[in-house]
Design a protein around this motif. Structure first.
Motif, PDB file in Angstrom:
ATOM      1  N   ASP A 215       0.877  -1.185   0.000  1.00  0.00           N
ATOM      2  CA  ASP A 215       0.000   0.000   0.000  1.00  0.00           C
ATOM      3  C   ASP A 215       0.905   1.223   0.000  1.00  0.00           C
ATOM      4  O   ASP A 215       0.851   2.059   0.896  1.00  0.00           O
ATOM      5  CB  ASP A 215      -0.926  -0.024   1.214  1.00  0.00           C
ATOM      6  CG  ASP A 215      -2.025   1.035   1.115  1.00  0.00           C
ATOM      7  OD1 ASP A 215      -2.213   1.612   0.027  1.00  0.00           O
ATOM      8  OD2 ASP A 215      -2.679   1.305   2.131  1.00  0.00           O
ATOM      9  N   LYS A 217       1.457   4.218  -0.895  1.00  0.00           N
ATOM     10  CA  LYS A 217       1.143   5.599  -1.243  1.00  0.00           C
ATOM     11  C   LYS A 217       2.038   6.523  -0.422  1.00  0.00           C
ATOM     12  O   LYS A 217       2.496   6.160   0.658  1.00  0.00           O
ATOM     13  CB  LYS A 217      -0.324   5.876  -0.934  1.00  0.00           C
ATOM     14  CG  LYS A 217      -1.223   5.038  -1.799  1.00  0.00           C
ATOM     15  CD  LYS A 217      -2.658   5.298  -1.501  1.00  0.00           C
ATOM     16  CE  LYS A 217      -3.004   4.828  -0.110  1.00  0.00           C
ATOM     17  NZ  LYS A 217      -4.436   4.759   0.124  1.00  0.00           N
ATOM     18  N   ASN A 220       1.700   7.096   3.296  1.00  0.00           N
ATOM     19  CA  ASN A 220       2.036   6.022   4.238  1.00  0.00           C
ATOM     20  C   ASN A 220       3.497   6.085   4.657  1.00  0.00           C
ATOM     21  O   ASN A 220       4.143   5.067   4.892  1.00  0.00           O
ATOM     22  CB  ASN A 220       1.712   4.653   3.632  1.00  0.00           C
ATOM     23  CG  ASN A 220       0.236   4.328   3.787  1.00  0.00           C
ATOM     24  OD1 ASN A 220      -0.432   4.853   4.681  1.00  0.00           O
ATOM     25  ND2 ASN A 220      -0.279   3.472   2.924  1.00  0.00           N
ATOM     26  N   ASP A 234       1.432   2.195   8.304  1.00  0.00           N
ATOM     27  CA  ASP A 234       0.276   1.500   7.735  1.00  0.00           C
ATOM     28  C   ASP A 234       0.670   0.102   7.233  1.00  0.00           C
ATOM     29  O   ASP A 234       0.629  -0.192   6.040  1.00  0.00           O
ATOM     30  CB  ASP A 234      -0.316   2.338   6.588  1.00  0.00           C
ATOM     31  CG  ASP A 234      -1.809   2.084   6.428  1.00  0.00           C
ATOM     32  OD1 ASP A 234      -2.310   1.165   7.109  1.00  0.00           O
ATOM     33  OD2 ASP A 234      -2.458   2.767   5.630  1.00  0.00           O
TER      34      ASP A 234
END
Ligand code: GN1
Ligand code: MG
Length: 361
Positions: A215, A217, A220, A234
């Motif tokens: 994830d 991004k 994060n 995260d």
């Protein structure tokens, strides 16, 4: 809240608990302690609809953060509590990092002071993000335990296409016959074989799975006030995957000149400068462990994630909008179309991407 917090082995006494951040999946609170010398904490409720096996999520996270902490210590790093997340064990069981109360799952970690997250990227923050995600994978390359798959087949392209074909056969929302949908399905089909090559290489044993973040991004990642990357956050989706996941999903979000649901397709464009900066940062920390087949396929990874997200958004559109929240009736179709246009723009940039990567080796 106090009752939940009291189950964890934290230092200090709780002065205040207040909501933190804007996460859509987990509920997050800041726990402020009364004592100067005790840290503040982050209390989080884990969404067990999205992550059905919270025990597996927390075992993965404990393994990952413990391993990174050991690496940082071995490197003689200072300020380690700001460079890796620290989850607190239960008072009753030092090996357990969450508690279940009335079907809800809770965990607590140390709040990292004087740190910020960013929503948008420029070449500078992309380079830093690339380096940090590469470093994250590098540190985890020799983790001694096997991590669980917290969302099964999450980035498996064959599975995502199968899901799409199943919903086409059922057509629960009566949307399959729309001409725009039919046109999109042609584009998807034309690339299906090529886009599933990672799964094939995995089966043939030529492409490894490694511990990935899944994830990636830019939001994060925590930065300090001087814009240095502190750590990656995260961690719920941390699991074994092809490295393409982290590389490709960052570029899918970071290198699109507009948001993933921007409705004007003429403005959807791949930003090659973001690509270059991110790739440079990533290779600087990941080159040492990447195999030639992984490096060679970074342009493929760049195309794979918009393609996969197009398939996933279209699947949800045809399902009747059950997975992603929509703000208007064809919102998911617009998202899928946006991702398709990003893919088309990426395809035009294949030669430039290949050339840039070759220069960096
Ligand atoms: C979801 O929850 P969020 O926004 O981080 C999805 C990603 C998609 C993204 C598209 C668990 O991510 O895989 O790329 O939406 N996460 C899950 O916006 O499905
Ligand atoms: Mg997230």
């Amino acid at each position: 809240m106090e009752n939940i917090i009291s189950q964890f082995a934290i230092r200090g006494t709780v002065k205040e608990v207040k909501p933190l951040g804007e996460g859509l999946i987990n509920d997050t609170y800041k726990v402020i302690t009364a004592e100067q010398d005790a840290p503040d904490y982050v209390l989080q409720r884990v969404n067990n609809n999205v992550f059905p096996d919270v025990d597996m999520v927390m075992r993965n996270i404990a393994a990952v953060t413990t391993h990174i902490r050991k690496k940082l210590e071995a490197n003689g790093e200072s300020d380690i509590d700001r460079k890796v997340l620290t989850f607190m064990p239960l008072k009753s069981d030092a090996s357990k990092y969450y508690t279940e109360i009335d079907g809800k799952f809770w965990r607590i970690m140390i709040f990292i002071p004087d740190a910020i997250t960013k929503q948008a990227v420029n070449p500078e923050s992309s380079r830093a993000a690339g380096k940090a995600f590469g470093n994250f994978q590098a540190m985890l390359a020799d983790i001694p335990v096997e991590l669980g798959e917290t969302i099964k087949d999450f980035h498996n392209m064959e599975f995502r296409l199968q899901q799409l074909h199943e919903v086409i056969a059922k057509d629960p929302a009566g949307r399959v016959k729309e001409p725009e949908v039919q046109a999109m399905l042609k584009e998807i089909d034309a690339r299906a074989d090529e886009m599933c090559k990672a799964e094939r290489m995995g089966r043939e044993g030529t492409l490894p799975k490694r511990v990935c973040h899944c994830d990636t991004k830019v939001n994060n990642m925590m930065f300090d006030k001087q814009d240095n990357v502190l750590c990656v956050i995260d961690l719920d989706t941390v699991m074994p995957n092809f490295i393409f996941s982290d590389y490709g999903d960052f570029l899918r979000t970071g290198a699109n000149k507009v948001a993933e649901d921007h409705p004007n397709m003429d403005e959807v464009e791949f930003d090659i400068d973001i690509f270059k900066a991110f790739t440079e940062g990533y290779l600087s920390s990941a080159k040492s462990f990447l195999l030639p087949v992984e490096i060679e396929n970074l342009p493929y990874a760049t195309a794979l994630f918009p393609y996969m997200q197009c398939v996933r958004f279209l699947w949800d559109y045809l399902s009747g909008d059950k997975y992603w929240k929509v703000k208007y009736p064809n919102h998911n179709f617009v998202r899928a179309n946006n991702q398709l246009h990003l893919l088309l723009s990426i395809e035009k940039n294949y030669p430039a991407m290949k050339e840039f990567i070759a220069e960096k080796l």
